[in-house]
Write a protein that holds these residues in place. Structure first.
Motif, mmCIF file in Angstrom:
data_model
loop_
_atom_site.group_PDB
_atom_site.id
_atom_site.type_symbol
_atom_site.label_atom_id
_atom_site.label_comp_id
_atom_site.label_asym_id
_atom_site.label_seq_id
_atom_site.Cartn_x
_atom_site.Cartn_y
_atom_site.Cartn_z
ATOM 1 N N VAL A 194 1.806 3.091 -13.018
ATOM 2 C CA VAL A 194 2.840 2.077 -12.760
ATOM 3 C C VAL A 194 3.751 2.534 -11.621
ATOM 4 O O VAL A 194 4.101 1.751 -10.725
ATOM 5 N N VAL A 195 4.129 3.806 -11.643
ATOM 6 C CA VAL A 195 4.964 4.356 -10.573
ATOM 7 C C VAL A 195 4.227 4.299 -9.239
ATOM 8 O O VAL A 195 4.808 3.937 -8.201
ATOM 9 N N LEU A 196 2.955 4.653 -9.247
ATOM 10 C CA LEU A 196 2.162 4.596 -8.023
ATOM 11 C C LEU A 196 2.071 3.161 -7.504
ATOM 12 O O LEU A 196 2.135 2.930 -6.286
ATOM 13 N N TYR A 197 1.945 2.210 -8.409
ATOM 14 C CA TYR A 197 1.901 0.801 -7.995
ATOM 15 C C TYR A 197 3.240 0.388 -7.389
ATOM 16 O O TYR A 197 3.281 -0.332 -6.382
ATOM 17 N N TRP A 198 4.338 0.848 -7.994
ATOM 18 C CA TRP A 198 5.682 0.562 -7.456
ATOM 19 C C TRP A 198 5.790 1.110 -6.027
ATOM 20 O O TRP A 198 6.302 0.427 -5.125
ATOM 21 N N ILE A 199 5.338 2.340 -5.825
ATOM 22 C CA ILE A 199 5.392 2.944 -4.488
ATOM 23 C C ILE A 199 4.567 2.128 -3.496
ATOM 24 O O ILE A 199 4.996 1.873 -2.357
ATOM 25 N N LEU A 200 3.386 1.711 -3.921
ATOM 26 C CA LEU A 200 2.534 0.886 -3.062
ATOM 27 C C LEU A 200 3.237 -0.412 -2.672
ATOM 28 O O LEU A 200 3.236 -0.796 -1.495
ATOM 29 N N MET A 201 3.868 -1.066 -3.648
ATOM 30 C CA MET A 201 4.585 -2.310 -3.355
ATOM 31 C C MET A 201 5.792 -2.043 -2.459
ATOM 32 O O MET A 201 6.113 -2.848 -1.577
ATOM 33 N N GLY A 202 6.459 -0.904 -2.670
ATOM 34 C CA GLY A 202 7.602 -0.560 -1.828
ATOM 35 C C GLY A 202 7.193 -0.336 -0.381
ATOM 36 O O GLY A 202 7.899 -0.766 0.549
ATOM 37 N N LEU A 203 6.051 0.323 -0.182
ATOM 38 C CA LEU A 203 5.544 0.522 1.174
ATOM 39 C C LEU A 203 5.168 -0.809 1.809
ATOM 40 O O LEU A 203 5.445 -1.047 2.992
ATOM 41 N N ARG A 204 4.555 -1.677 1.039
ATOM 42 C CA ARG A 204 4.137 -2.976 1.561
ATOM 43 C C ARG A 204 5.336 -3.809 1.991
ATOM 44 O O ARG A 204 5.304 -4.483 3.017
ATOM 45 N N HIS A 205 6.424 -3.754 1.203
ATOM 46 C CA HIS A 205 7.611 -4.557 1.497
ATOM 47 C C HIS A 205 8.666 -3.793 2.296
ATOM 48 O O HIS A 205 9.711 -4.354 2.635
ATOM 49 N N ARG A 206 8.415 -2.498 2.545
ATOM 50 C CA ARG A 206 9.331 -1.647 3.300
ATOM 51 C C ARG A 206 10.707 -1.516 2.639
ATOM 52 O O ARG A 206 11.738 -1.405 3.306
ATOM 53 N N ASP A 207 10.697 -1.557 1.309
ATOM 54 C CA ASP A 207 11.947 -1.379 0.563
ATOM 55 C C ASP A 207 11.577 -1.026 -0.880
ATOM 56 O O ASP A 207 11.136 -1.885 -1.639
#
Length: 365
Positions: free
Chosen positions: A36-49
Protein backbone atom coordinates in the motif's frame (compact mmCIF):
# COMPACT_ATOMS: atom_id res chain seq x y z
CA UNK A 1 -23.45 -25.89 21.38
CA UNK A 2 -20.73 -23.31 20.72
CA UNK A 3 -19.25 -21.67 23.77
CA UNK A 4 -18.81 -18.33 22.06
CA UNK A 5 -20.99 -16.26 19.80
CA UNK A 6 -21.09 -12.77 18.33
CA UNK A 7 -23.46 -9.86 18.76
CA UNK A 8 -26.64 -10.35 16.77
CA UNK A 9 -25.74 -8.23 13.76
CA UNK A 10 -26.59 -10.33 10.68
CA UNK A 11 -23.92 -10.42 8.02
CA UNK A 12 -24.68 -9.59 4.41
CA UNK A 13 -26.44 -12.28 2.40
CA UNK A 14 -23.63 -14.82 2.50
CA UNK A 15 -24.35 -18.52 2.78
CA UNK A 16 -20.81 -19.90 3.03
CA UNK A 17 -19.61 -20.37 6.60
CA UNK A 18 -16.65 -18.03 7.13
CA UNK A 19 -13.33 -19.42 8.28
CA UNK A 20 -12.14 -18.19 11.70
CA UNK A 21 -9.43 -15.90 10.26
CA UNK A 22 -8.36 -14.88 6.78
CA UNK A 23 -4.84 -15.57 5.54
CA UNK A 24 -3.65 -12.00 6.20
CA UNK A 25 -6.03 -10.75 8.86
CA UNK A 26 -3.43 -10.41 11.59
CA UNK A 27 -0.24 -10.08 9.63
CA UNK A 28 2.19 -7.51 11.09
CA UNK A 29 1.23 -4.05 9.84
CA UNK A 30 4.53 -3.52 8.06
CA UNK A 31 3.98 -6.71 6.06
CA UNK A 32 0.43 -6.01 4.95
CA UNK A 33 0.84 -2.28 4.31
CA UNK A 34 4.17 -2.34 2.45
CA UNK A 35 2.45 -2.76 -0.98
CA UNK A 36 0.00 0.00 0.00
CA UNK A 37 2.86 2.37 0.85
CA UNK A 38 4.59 1.52 -2.42
CA UNK A 39 1.36 2.23 -4.29
CA UNK A 40 1.07 5.59 -2.47
CA UNK A 41 4.62 6.46 -3.55
CA UNK A 42 3.82 5.49 -7.13
CA UNK A 43 0.73 7.71 -7.13
CA UNK A 44 2.72 10.54 -5.54
CA UNK A 45 5.34 10.34 -8.28
CA UNK A 46 2.64 10.27 -10.95
CA UNK A 47 0.92 13.37 -9.52
CA UNK A 48 4.17 15.05 -8.37
CA UNK A 49 2.80 15.52 -4.87
CA UNK A 50 3.05 12.82 -2.19
CA UNK A 51 0.64 14.69 0.08
CA UNK A 52 -2.06 15.19 -2.55
CA UNK A 53 -4.69 13.13 -0.64
CA UNK A 54 -4.59 15.67 2.20
CA UNK A 55 -6.44 18.10 -0.07
CA UNK A 56 -9.34 15.66 -0.54
CA UNK A 57 -10.87 16.96 2.72
CA UNK A 58 -9.08 20.31 2.81
CA UNK A 59 -10.77 21.74 5.91
CA UNK A 60 -9.45 18.86 8.08
CA UNK A 61 -5.87 18.62 9.38
CA UNK A 62 -3.95 16.46 6.86
CA UNK A 63 -7.31 15.68 5.26
CA UNK A 64 -7.86 13.23 8.10
CA UNK A 65 -4.80 11.17 7.23
CA UNK A 66 -3.39 11.29 10.77
CA UNK A 67 -3.34 13.49 13.87
CA UNK A 68 -6.69 15.13 13.16
CA UNK A 69 -9.15 16.17 15.86
CA UNK A 70 -12.33 14.08 15.87
CA UNK A 71 -14.47 16.91 17.17
CA UNK A 72 -13.10 19.43 14.67
CA UNK A 73 -14.68 17.30 11.96
CA UNK A 74 -17.98 16.85 13.80
CA UNK A 75 -18.07 20.57 14.64
CA UNK A 76 -18.19 21.39 10.91
CA UNK A 77 -21.51 19.60 10.50
CA UNK A 78 -24.46 21.75 9.48
CA UNK A 79 -27.95 21.49 10.95
CA UNK A 80 -28.95 18.51 8.79
CA UNK A 81 -25.82 16.49 9.54
CA UNK A 82 -25.74 17.40 13.22
CA UNK A 83 -29.06 15.78 14.01
CA UNK A 84 -27.60 12.41 12.94
CA UNK A 85 -24.52 12.70 15.17
CA UNK A 86 -24.57 11.44 18.76
CA UNK A 87 -24.25 14.49 21.09
CA UNK A 88 -20.82 15.09 22.62
CA UNK A 89 -18.73 17.51 24.63
CA UNK A 90 -15.03 17.81 25.44
CA UNK A 91 -12.69 18.53 28.32
CA UNK A 92 -8.91 18.97 28.60
CA UNK A 93 -7.21 16.95 31.32
CA UNK A 94 -5.03 18.69 33.85
CA UNK A 95 -7.48 20.74 35.89
CA UNK A 96 -7.40 20.51 39.68
CA UNK A 97 -10.44 18.22 39.49
CA UNK A 98 -10.95 16.55 36.12
CA UNK A 99 -13.97 14.66 37.40
CA UNK A 100 -15.75 17.87 38.36
CA UNK A 101 -14.78 19.49 35.03
CA UNK A 102 -16.23 16.50 33.19
CA UNK A 103 -19.47 16.58 35.18
CA UNK A 104 -19.89 20.30 34.46
CA UNK A 105 -19.21 19.77 30.75
CA UNK A 106 -21.78 16.97 30.61
CA UNK A 107 -24.35 19.09 32.42
CA UNK A 108 -23.82 22.06 30.11
CA UNK A 109 -24.21 19.78 27.08
CA UNK A 110 -27.36 18.20 28.50
CA UNK A 111 -25.70 14.79 28.71
CA UNK A 112 -25.82 12.17 31.44
CA UNK A 113 -24.15 8.83 32.08
CA UNK A 114 -23.50 6.41 30.51
CA UNK A 115 -21.13 8.03 28.01
CA UNK A 116 -18.22 6.93 25.86
CA UNK A 117 -14.93 8.60 26.78
CA UNK A 118 -12.24 8.76 24.09
CA UNK A 119 -9.25 10.87 23.06
CA UNK A 120 -9.98 13.65 20.58
CA UNK A 121 -6.87 12.61 18.62
CA UNK A 122 -6.87 8.87 18.33
CA UNK A 123 -6.86 5.84 16.07
CA UNK A 124 -8.11 2.24 16.05
CA UNK A 125 -10.13 2.59 19.25
CA UNK A 126 -7.07 3.22 21.41
CA UNK A 127 -8.08 4.71 24.76
CA UNK A 128 -11.84 4.31 24.23
CA UNK A 129 -13.67 3.73 27.52
CA UNK A 130 -17.29 3.10 28.53
CA UNK A 131 -18.24 5.22 31.54
CA UNK A 132 -21.29 4.06 33.48
CA UNK A 133 -20.87 5.73 36.88
CA UNK A 134 -19.33 8.77 38.54
CA UNK A 135 -16.71 6.53 40.15
CA UNK A 136 -15.81 5.13 36.70
CA UNK A 137 -15.47 8.68 35.40
CA UNK A 138 -13.08 9.84 38.10
CA UNK A 139 -10.93 6.71 38.00
CA UNK A 140 -10.72 6.63 34.22
CA UNK A 141 -9.81 10.30 33.79
CA UNK A 142 -6.74 9.72 35.97
CA UNK A 143 -5.45 7.16 33.44
CA UNK A 144 -4.93 9.74 30.68
CA UNK A 145 -1.92 12.07 30.47
CA UNK A 146 -2.30 15.73 31.32
CA UNK A 147 -3.16 18.30 28.68
CA UNK A 148 -5.14 15.85 26.52
CA UNK A 149 -8.48 16.78 24.98
CA UNK A 150 -11.04 14.06 25.64
CA UNK A 151 -14.45 13.55 24.07
CA UNK A 152 -17.47 12.54 26.15
CA UNK A 153 -20.21 11.26 23.83
CA UNK A 154 -23.66 9.96 24.64
CA UNK A 155 -23.78 6.17 24.53
CA UNK A 156 -25.90 5.34 21.49
CA UNK A 157 -28.63 2.89 22.56
CA UNK A 158 -28.53 0.81 19.37
CA UNK A 159 -26.97 -2.64 19.55
CA UNK A 160 -25.29 -2.85 16.15
CA UNK A 161 -22.31 -0.96 14.67
CA UNK A 162 -21.15 -0.37 11.11
CA UNK A 163 -18.55 1.47 9.06
CA UNK A 164 -19.80 3.18 5.90
CA UNK A 165 -17.23 4.36 3.36
CA UNK A 166 -18.28 7.42 1.39
CA UNK A 167 -16.71 9.03 -1.69
CA UNK A 168 -17.85 12.08 -3.65
CA UNK A 169 -15.75 13.81 -6.27
CA UNK A 170 -16.02 17.64 -6.25
CA UNK A 171 -17.60 17.62 -9.72
CA UNK A 172 -20.21 15.00 -8.81
CA UNK A 173 -23.73 15.90 -7.71
CA UNK A 174 -24.05 12.79 -5.54
CA UNK A 175 -21.58 10.66 -3.65
CA UNK A 176 -21.52 6.90 -3.33
CA UNK A 177 -20.95 4.23 -0.71
CA UNK A 178 -18.04 1.98 -1.62
CA UNK A 179 -18.03 -0.19 1.49
CA UNK A 180 -20.36 -1.23 4.30
CA UNK A 181 -18.92 -3.24 7.19
CA UNK A 182 -20.74 -4.71 10.15
CA UNK A 183 -18.77 -4.79 13.40
CA UNK A 184 -19.50 -7.57 15.88
CA UNK A 185 -18.12 -8.06 19.37
CA UNK A 186 -17.15 -11.63 20.29
CA UNK A 187 -19.27 -12.78 23.22
CA UNK A 188 -18.45 -15.74 25.43
CA UNK A 189 -21.36 -17.70 26.88
CA UNK A 190 -20.84 -19.44 30.21
CA UNK A 191 -21.45 -23.15 30.75
CA UNK A 192 -21.14 -23.17 34.54
CA UNK A 193 -17.92 -25.21 34.41
CA UNK A 194 -15.28 -23.48 32.25
CA UNK A 195 -13.19 -20.47 33.14
CA UNK A 196 -13.16 -17.43 30.86
CA UNK A 197 -9.73 -18.46 29.59
CA UNK A 198 -11.01 -21.95 28.81
CA UNK A 199 -13.96 -20.49 26.91
CA UNK A 200 -11.57 -18.34 24.88
CA UNK A 201 -9.43 -21.39 24.10
CA UNK A 202 -12.49 -23.40 23.08
CA UNK A 203 -13.74 -20.93 20.47
CA UNK A 204 -12.58 -21.35 16.86
CA UNK A 205 -11.65 -17.67 16.45
CA UNK A 206 -10.76 -16.27 19.86
CA UNK A 207 -8.31 -19.10 20.57
CA UNK A 208 -6.24 -17.91 17.59
CA UNK A 209 -5.89 -14.33 18.88
CA UNK A 210 -6.11 -14.53 22.70
CA UNK A 211 -3.60 -11.68 23.05
CA UNK A 212 -6.32 -9.28 21.88
CA UNK A 213 -8.53 -10.07 24.85
CA UNK A 214 -6.45 -11.29 27.78
CA UNK A 215 -4.82 -7.95 28.77
CA UNK A 216 -8.16 -6.20 29.36
CA UNK A 217 -9.69 -9.19 31.17
CA UNK A 218 -7.04 -9.32 33.89
CA UNK A 219 -8.00 -11.65 36.74
CA UNK A 220 -11.38 -12.30 35.15
CA UNK A 221 -9.76 -15.00 33.03
CA UNK A 222 -10.06 -17.28 36.08
CA UNK A 223 -13.80 -16.62 36.59
CA UNK A 224 -16.32 -19.35 35.83
CA UNK A 225 -19.34 -17.87 34.06
CA UNK A 226 -22.75 -19.26 35.13
CA UNK A 227 -24.60 -21.23 32.47
CA UNK A 228 -25.98 -18.90 29.82
CA UNK A 229 -24.26 -15.76 31.15
CA UNK A 230 -22.67 -13.69 28.34
CA UNK A 231 -19.36 -11.86 28.50
CA UNK A 232 -18.58 -9.33 25.78
CA UNK A 233 -14.85 -9.40 25.15
CA UNK A 234 -14.40 -5.92 23.68
CA UNK A 235 -16.38 -2.67 23.62
CA UNK A 236 -14.50 -0.65 20.99
CA UNK A 237 -15.63 -1.57 17.47
CA UNK A 238 -12.15 -1.95 15.99
CA UNK A 239 -10.74 -4.97 14.22
CA UNK A 240 -7.25 -4.69 15.69
CA UNK A 241 -8.80 -4.59 19.18
CA UNK A 242 -10.71 -7.84 18.63
CA UNK A 243 -14.02 -6.97 16.99
CA UNK A 244 -15.17 -9.17 14.11
CA UNK A 245 -15.88 -7.47 10.77
CA UNK A 246 -18.41 -8.67 8.20
CA UNK A 247 -18.90 -7.39 4.66
CA UNK A 248 -22.32 -5.77 4.37
CA UNK A 249 -22.14 -4.75 0.68
CA UNK A 250 -25.42 -6.53 -0.10
CA UNK A 251 -27.22 -4.04 2.15
CA UNK A 252 -26.07 -0.88 0.36
CA UNK A 253 -29.35 0.47 -1.01
CA UNK A 254 -30.26 3.64 -2.95
CA UNK A 255 -32.09 4.88 0.16
CA UNK A 256 -28.99 4.46 2.35
CA UNK A 257 -26.76 6.09 -0.26
CA UNK A 258 -29.16 9.04 -0.55
CA UNK A 259 -29.32 9.56 3.21
CA UNK A 260 -25.57 9.30 3.79
CA UNK A 261 -24.95 11.63 0.86
CA UNK A 262 -27.40 14.17 2.27
CA UNK A 263 -25.60 14.11 5.60
CA UNK A 264 -22.07 14.28 4.21
CA UNK A 265 -22.84 17.09 1.80
CA UNK A 266 -23.69 19.09 4.93
CA UNK A 267 -20.06 18.75 6.09
CA UNK A 268 -18.17 21.40 4.09
CA UNK A 269 -15.69 20.09 1.51
CA UNK A 270 -15.81 16.52 2.79
CA UNK A 271 -15.23 14.09 -0.06
CA UNK A 272 -13.57 10.93 1.20
CA UNK A 273 -13.77 8.88 4.37
CA UNK A 274 -15.59 6.47 6.64
CA UNK A 275 -18.62 7.16 8.81
CA UNK A 276 -18.78 4.98 11.92
CA UNK A 277 -22.32 4.59 13.22
CA UNK A 278 -24.59 2.47 15.37
CA UNK A 279 -27.92 1.31 14.03
CA UNK A 280 -31.18 -0.21 15.18
CA UNK A 281 -31.56 -2.97 12.59
CA UNK A 282 -30.43 -3.87 9.11
CA UNK A 283 -33.97 -3.37 7.84
CA UNK A 284 -33.92 0.23 9.11
CA UNK A 285 -30.38 0.85 7.84
CA UNK A 286 -31.37 -0.28 4.35
CA UNK A 287 -34.08 2.38 4.46
CA UNK A 288 -31.56 5.03 5.54
CA UNK A 289 -33.10 5.50 9.01
CA UNK A 290 -32.57 4.29 12.56
CA UNK A 291 -28.89 5.13 13.01
CA UNK A 292 -26.62 7.63 14.79
CA UNK A 293 -23.11 8.65 13.82
CA UNK A 294 -20.26 8.04 16.26
CA UNK A 295 -17.53 9.76 14.27
CA UNK A 296 -16.41 10.75 10.79
CA UNK A 297 -12.94 9.73 9.58
CA UNK A 298 -10.95 11.20 6.70
CA UNK A 299 -8.41 9.95 4.19
CA UNK A 300 -6.57 7.83 6.74
CA UNK A 301 -9.57 5.55 7.16
CA UNK A 302 -10.06 2.19 5.48
CA UNK A 303 -12.87 0.38 3.73
CA UNK A 304 -12.95 -2.07 6.61
CA UNK A 305 -14.81 -4.88 4.86
CA UNK A 306 -11.35 -6.09 3.82
CA UNK A 307 -11.04 -7.54 7.34
CA UNK A 308 -13.96 -9.91 6.77
CA UNK A 309 -12.37 -13.38 7.02
CA UNK A 310 -13.91 -14.27 3.65
CA UNK A 311 -12.00 -11.53 1.83
CA UNK A 312 -9.07 -12.73 -0.26
CA UNK A 313 -5.69 -11.01 -0.24
CA UNK A 314 -6.19 -10.02 -3.87
CA UNK A 315 -9.57 -8.43 -3.06
CA UNK A 316 -8.11 -6.60 -0.08
CA UNK A 317 -5.31 -4.99 -2.09
CA UNK A 318 -7.65 -4.18 -4.98
CA UNK A 319 -9.87 -2.34 -2.48
CA UNK A 320 -6.94 -0.48 -0.91
CA UNK A 321 -5.52 0.58 -4.28
CA UNK A 322 -8.94 1.71 -5.56
CA UNK A 323 -9.57 3.91 -2.55
CA UNK A 324 -6.14 5.51 -2.48
CA UNK A 325 -6.33 6.09 -6.23
CA UNK A 326 -9.63 7.89 -5.64
CA UNK A 327 -8.23 10.08 -2.89
CA UNK A 328 -5.34 11.15 -5.14
CA UNK A 329 -7.82 11.97 -7.91
CA UNK A 330 -10.02 13.99 -5.56
CA UNK A 331 -7.01 15.75 -4.05
CA UNK A 332 -5.85 16.73 -7.53
CA UNK A 333 -9.22 18.29 -8.30
CA UNK A 334 -9.28 20.20 -5.01
CA UNK A 335 -5.72 21.40 -5.54
CA UNK A 336 -6.65 22.63 -9.01
CA UNK A 337 -9.53 24.52 -7.40
CA UNK A 338 -7.08 26.37 -5.17
CA UNK A 339 -6.81 24.26 -2.03
CA UNK A 340 -3.35 23.50 -0.66
CA UNK A 341 -1.92 20.12 0.31
CA UNK A 342 -0.29 19.56 3.70
CA UNK A 343 3.17 18.72 2.42
CA UNK A 344 5.27 15.74 3.43
CA UNK A 345 6.85 17.36 6.49
CA UNK A 346 3.47 18.35 7.93
CA UNK A 347 2.17 14.82 7.38
CA UNK A 348 5.21 13.46 9.21
CA UNK A 349 4.75 15.90 12.09
CA UNK A 350 1.09 14.94 12.60
CA UNK A 351 1.93 11.24 12.29
CA UNK A 352 4.59 11.54 15.00
CA UNK A 353 2.15 13.48 17.21
CA UNK A 354 -0.51 10.80 16.82
CA UNK A 355 1.96 8.00 17.46
CA UNK A 356 3.20 9.67 20.65
CA UNK A 357 -0.33 10.25 21.92
CA UNK A 358 -1.49 6.71 21.19
CA UNK A 359 1.36 5.32 23.26
CA UNK A 360 0.21 7.39 26.25
CA UNK A 361 -3.45 6.32 26.33
CA UNK A 362 -4.84 3.59 28.61
CA UNK A 363 -6.00 0.21 27.31
CA UNK A 364 -9.39 0.45 25.62
CA UNK A 365 -12.55 -1.29 26.86
Amino acid sequence: MNQASTAATPAAGKTRQPSPLSLFEFWPGWVFYTPVVLYWILMGLRHRDFSLPTAANPRIETGGLCGESKTSILDMAGDEARRWIAPYTTIVTGSTDDGRAARMALEQAGLSLPVVLKPDIGCNGTGVKLIESQDDLALTLDQYPRGIRLVLQRLIPFEHEAGVFYIRHPDEAQGRITSLTYKEAPVLVGDGRSTVRQLIDADARTRLVPHLYLPRLGERVHDILPTGEPLRLVFAGNHCKGSIFRNGADDITPALVEQIDRIMQDVPDFHFGRIDLKFESIAALRLGVGFEIIEINGVGSEATHIWDSRTTLREAYATQFLHYRETFRIGAKKKKAGWRTSGAFTMLRYWRLQRRLLASYPLND
